[in-house]
Scaffold this motif. Structure first.
Motif, PDB file in Angstrom:
ATOM      1  N   LEU A 195      11.013  15.522   7.189  1.00 26.19           N
ATOM      2  CA  LEU A 195      10.706  14.266   7.875  1.00 26.19           C
ATOM      3  C   LEU A 195      11.246  13.083   7.092  1.00 26.19           C
ATOM      4  O   LEU A 195      11.800  12.137   7.668  1.00 26.19           O
ATOM      5  CB  LEU A 195       9.189  14.141   8.055  1.00 26.19           C
ATOM      6  N   ARG A 196      11.136  13.152   5.766  1.00 27.05           N
ATOM      7  CA  ARG A 196      11.648  12.071   4.901  1.00 27.05           C
ATOM      8  C   ARG A 196      13.148  11.867   5.105  1.00 27.05           C
ATOM      9  O   ARG A 196      13.638  10.738   5.130  1.00 27.05           O
ATOM     10  CB  ARG A 196      11.403  12.426   3.434  1.00 27.05           C
ATOM     11  N   GLN A 197      13.861  12.977   5.225  1.00 30.10           N
ATOM     12  CA  GLN A 197      15.309  12.894   5.382  1.00 30.10           C
ATOM     13  C   GLN A 197      15.688  12.142   6.656  1.00 30.10           C
ATOM     14  O   GLN A 197      16.746  11.510   6.730  1.00 30.10           O
ATOM     15  CB  GLN A 197      15.929  14.299   5.420  1.00 30.10           C
ATOM     16  N   LYS A 198      14.806  12.210   7.666  1.00 28.59           N
ATOM     17  CA  LYS A 198      15.121  11.619   8.965  1.00 28.59           C
ATOM     18  C   LYS A 198      14.640  10.171   9.121  1.00 28.59           C
ATOM     19  O   LYS A 198      15.285   9.380   9.792  1.00 28.59           O
ATOM     20  CB  LYS A 198      14.538  12.481  10.079  1.00 28.59           C
ATOM     21  N   ILE A 199      13.485   9.854   8.505  1.00 30.30           N
ATOM     22  CA  ILE A 199      12.960   8.499   8.695  1.00 30.30           C
ATOM     23  C   ILE A 199      13.286   7.577   7.526  1.00 30.30           C
ATOM     24  O   ILE A 199      13.112   6.362   7.625  1.00 30.30           O
ATOM     25  CB  ILE A 199      11.432   8.508   8.925  1.00 30.30           C
ATOM     26  N   GLY A 200      13.745   8.154   6.413  1.00 31.75           N
ATOM     27  CA  GLY A 200      14.090   7.332   5.253  1.00 31.75           C
ATOM     28  C   GLY A 200      13.192   7.626   4.069  1.00 31.75           C
ATOM     29  O   GLY A 200      11.968   7.700   4.213  1.00 31.75           O
ATOM     30  N   GLU A 201      13.798   7.826   2.921  1.00 35.77           N
ATOM     31  CA  GLU A 201      13.068   8.198   1.708  1.00 35.77           C
ATOM     32  C   GLU A 201      11.986   7.185   1.345  1.00 35.77           C
ATOM     33  O   GLU A 201      10.914   7.545   0.883  1.00 35.77           O
ATOM     34  CB  GLU A 201      14.055   8.339   0.533  1.00 35.77           C
ATOM     35  N   THR A 202      12.274   5.886   1.543  1.00 32.28           N
ATOM     36  CA  THR A 202      11.345   4.858   1.079  1.00 32.28           C
ATOM     37  C   THR A 202      10.168   4.658   2.032  1.00 32.28           C
ATOM     38  O   THR A 202       9.183   4.010   1.662  1.00 32.28           O
ATOM     39  CB  THR A 202      12.076   3.509   0.907  1.00 32.28           C
ATOM     40  N   ASN A 203      10.253   5.180   3.252  1.00 31.79           N
ATOM     41  CA  ASN A 203       9.176   4.967   4.231  1.00 31.79           C
ATOM     42  C   ASN A 203       7.954   5.845   3.997  1.00 31.79           C
ATOM     43  O   ASN A 203       6.839   5.466   4.338  1.00 31.79           O
ATOM     44  CB  ASN A 203       9.694   5.231   5.649  1.00 31.79           C
ATOM     45  N   LEU A 204       8.182   7.022   3.432  1.00 36.39           N
ATOM     46  CA  LEU A 204       7.103   8.001   3.288  1.00 36.39           C
ATOM     47  C   LEU A 204       6.899   8.327   1.816  1.00 36.39           C
ATOM     48  O   LEU A 204       7.766   8.903   1.168  1.00 36.39           O
ATOM     49  CB  LEU A 204       7.450   9.269   4.086  1.00 36.39           C
ATOM     50  N   LYS A 205       5.737   7.951   1.304  1.00 42.37           N
ATOM     51  CA  LYS A 205       5.480   8.103  -0.130  1.00 42.37           C
ATOM     52  C   LYS A 205       4.411   9.173  -0.384  1.00 42.37           C
ATOM     53  O   LYS A 205       3.491   9.345   0.403  1.00 42.37           O
ATOM     54  CB  LYS A 205       5.027   6.771  -0.732  1.00 42.37           C
ATOM     55  N   THR A 206       4.552   9.861  -1.511  1.00 35.91           N
ATOM     56  CA  THR A 206       3.574  10.845  -1.949  1.00 35.91           C
ATOM     57  C   THR A 206       2.580  10.186  -2.896  1.00 35.91           C
ATOM     58  O   THR A 206       2.981   9.477  -3.826  1.00 35.91           O
ATOM     59  CB  THR A 206       4.262  12.012  -2.687  1.00 35.91           C
ATOM     60  N   VAL A 207       1.298  10.384  -2.647  1.00 33.78           N
ATOM     61  CA  VAL A 207       0.261   9.928  -3.571  1.00 33.78           C
ATOM     62  C   VAL A 207      -0.230  11.190  -4.278  1.00 33.78           C
ATOM     63  O   VAL A 207      -0.979  11.983  -3.708  1.00 33.78           O
ATOM     64  CB  VAL A 207      -0.895   9.225  -2.827  1.00 33.78           C
ATOM     65  N   ARG A 208       0.231  11.387  -5.486  1.00 36.48           N
ATOM     66  CA  ARG A 208       0.044  12.648  -6.195  1.00 36.48           C
ATOM     67  C   ARG A 208      -1.433  13.066  -6.261  1.00 36.48           C
ATOM     68  O   ARG A 208      -2.302  12.289  -6.642  1.00 36.48           O
ATOM     69  CB  ARG A 208       0.618  12.541  -7.610  1.00 36.48           C
ATOM     70  N   GLY A 209      -1.673  14.308  -5.857  1.00 37.08           N
ATOM     71  CA  GLY A 209      -3.019  14.849  -5.918  1.00 37.08           C
ATOM     72  C   GLY A 209      -3.919  14.447  -4.760  1.00 37.08           C
ATOM     73  O   GLY A 209      -5.058  14.908  -4.667  1.00 37.08           O
ATOM     74  N   VAL A 210      -3.408  13.594  -3.867  1.00 35.51           N
ATOM     75  CA  VAL A 210      -4.239  13.118  -2.759  1.00 35.51           C
ATOM     76  C   VAL A 210      -3.608  13.430  -1.409  1.00 35.51           C
ATOM     77  O   VAL A 210      -4.179  14.149  -0.580  1.00 35.51           O
ATOM     78  CB  VAL A 210      -4.504  11.595  -2.861  1.00 35.51           C
ATOM     79  N   GLY A 211      -2.425  12.877  -1.161  1.00 31.21           N
ATOM     80  CA  GLY A 211      -1.780  13.090   0.142  1.00 31.21           C
ATOM     81  C   GLY A 211      -0.530  12.251   0.278  1.00 31.21           C
ATOM     82  O   GLY A 211       0.253  12.122  -0.671  1.00 31.21           O
ATOM     83  N   TYR A 212      -0.374  11.623   1.451  1.00 27.69           N
ATOM     84  CA  TYR A 212       0.857  10.884   1.756  1.00 27.69           C
ATOM     85  C   TYR A 212       0.514   9.596   2.482  1.00 27.69           C
ATOM     86  O   TYR A 212      -0.529   9.482   3.132  1.00 27.69           O
ATOM     87  CB  TYR A 212       1.788  11.734   2.633  1.00 27.69           C
ATOM     88  N   THR A 213       1.406   8.641   2.378  1.00 26.48           N
ATOM     89  CA  THR A 213       1.218   7.375   3.078  1.00 26.48           C
ATOM     90  C   THR A 213       2.530   6.876   3.650  1.00 26.48           C
ATOM     91  O   THR A 213       3.589   7.023   3.019  1.00 26.48           O
ATOM     92  CB  THR A 213       0.609   6.308   2.145  1.00 26.48           C
ATOM     93  N   LEU A 214       2.479   6.352   4.858  1.00 23.63           N
ATOM     94  CA  LEU A 214       3.645   5.753   5.495  1.00 23.63           C
ATOM     95  C   LEU A 214       3.592   4.252   5.234  1.00 23.63           C
ATOM     96  O   LEU A 214       2.582   3.587   5.534  1.00 23.63           O
ATOM     97  CB  LEU A 214       3.644   6.019   6.995  1.00 23.63           C
ATOM     98  N   THR A 215       4.652   3.723   4.652  1.00 29.67           N
ATOM     99  CA  THR A 215       4.681   2.309   4.285  1.00 29.67           C
ATOM    100  C   THR A 215       4.549   1.425   5.521  1.00 29.67           C
ATOM    101  O   THR A 215       5.235   1.624   6.524  1.00 29.67           O
ATOM    102  CB  THR A 215       6.001   1.975   3.558  1.00 29.67           C
ATOM    103  N   LYS A 216       3.636   0.474   5.441  1.00 27.47           N
ATOM    104  CA  LYS A 216       3.433  -0.490   6.531  1.00 27.47           C
ATOM    105  C   LYS A 216       3.983  -1.832   6.088  1.00 27.47           C
ATOM    106  O   LYS A 216       3.485  -2.429   5.130  1.00 27.47           O
ATOM    107  CB  LYS A 216       1.955  -0.596   6.863  1.00 27.47           C
ATOM    108  N   PRO A 217       5.016  -2.366   6.769  1.00 29.57           N
ATOM    109  CA  PRO A 217       5.607  -3.646   6.368  1.00 29.57           C
ATOM    110  C   PRO A 217       4.592  -4.783   6.360  1.00 29.57           C
ATOM    111  O   PRO A 217       3.698  -4.797   7.198  1.00 29.57           O
ATOM    112  CB  PRO A 217       6.676  -3.873   7.454  1.00 29.57           C
TER     113      PRO A 217
END
Length: 217
Positions: A195-217
């Motif tokens: 999914l990262r490859q398709k929407i952009g590396e900077t849009n989807l971040k990993t929060v280590r040990g917790v989960g993931y977050t999609l950047t909200k402008p």
């Protein structure tokens, strides 16, 4: 949209699930009240269809606990009971609508869609340069169509609905894989990577040990 059916009659439950899936709902079905309460508390559902007479925990008690927990998910009570007192009890417990089981399926579907609209459901979600349409299953980035798998689409939908928030691994796995979750811990990471490859590396971040977050402008 994700919907939960709580019905212990196997023929009725299977029929409802098939009809609602055919109508475009992502319909899940359980037969036990306690299992339903756990799902509605911990997972993301747009709406629920609930019977009154259930094993484990009856429908009215389930609904009261759900509302006491602060949940506002729309609930339609579907039951063989049709007295005025039954209807009053359901609405007092926190039901949003009430239908008897002899109701025509088209009416049930229409009422469910009306409840979801009243709850503020928006079929199209926009976050930054991404737009996701839940009704047409289309995702665009900067107006250009993205080719996503079903799993990637479901992941992105959950992330966009919670944009700016950290979504836990368990919630993502439950929302996307449901009861068919794989024991392989790498399955989610593979889908996230693609999914990262398709929407952009900077849009989807990993929060280590917790989960993931999609950047909200």
């Amino acid at each position: 949209m994700k919907l939960l059916i709580v019905e212990d009659d196997l023929m009725m439950g299977a029929g409802l699930q098939a009809a609602l899936k055919n109508a475009g709902f992502d319909a899940h079905w359980v037969t036990d009240g306690r299992a339903a309460l756990e799902l509605l508390t911990e997972s993301f559902f747009r709406i629920a269809v609930l019977d009154i007479s259930l094993p484990g925990l009856d429908g009215l008690s389930l609904l009261k606990q759900l509302r006491a927990n602060g949940s506002s998910v729309p609930v339609l009570m579907l039951t063989a009971r049709d007295t005025t007192r039954d209807k009053v009890m359901c609405f007092e417990a926190g039901a949003d609508d009430f239908l008897v089981k002899t109701t025509d399926m088209d009416e049930l579907i229409a009422r469910l869609r009306a409840l979801v609209r009243r709850a503020g459901y928006v079929g199209r979600i926009c976050v930054g340069n991404l737009t996701l349409d839940s009704d047409t299953l289309v995702v665009t980035k900067d107006g250009k169509l993205l080719n996503l798998s079903n799993r990637e689409f479901d992941l992105l939908r959950v992330l966009m609905e919670g944009a700016g928030q950290v979504i836990s691994r368990s919630r993502l796995e439950e929302s996307v894989f449901g009861s068919s979750r794989s024991s392989d811990s790498n399955v989610l990471e593979v889908h996230i990577h693609n999914l990262r490859q398709k929407i952009g590396e900077t849009n989807l971040k990993t929060v280590r040990g917790v989960g993931y977050t999609l950047t909200k402008p």
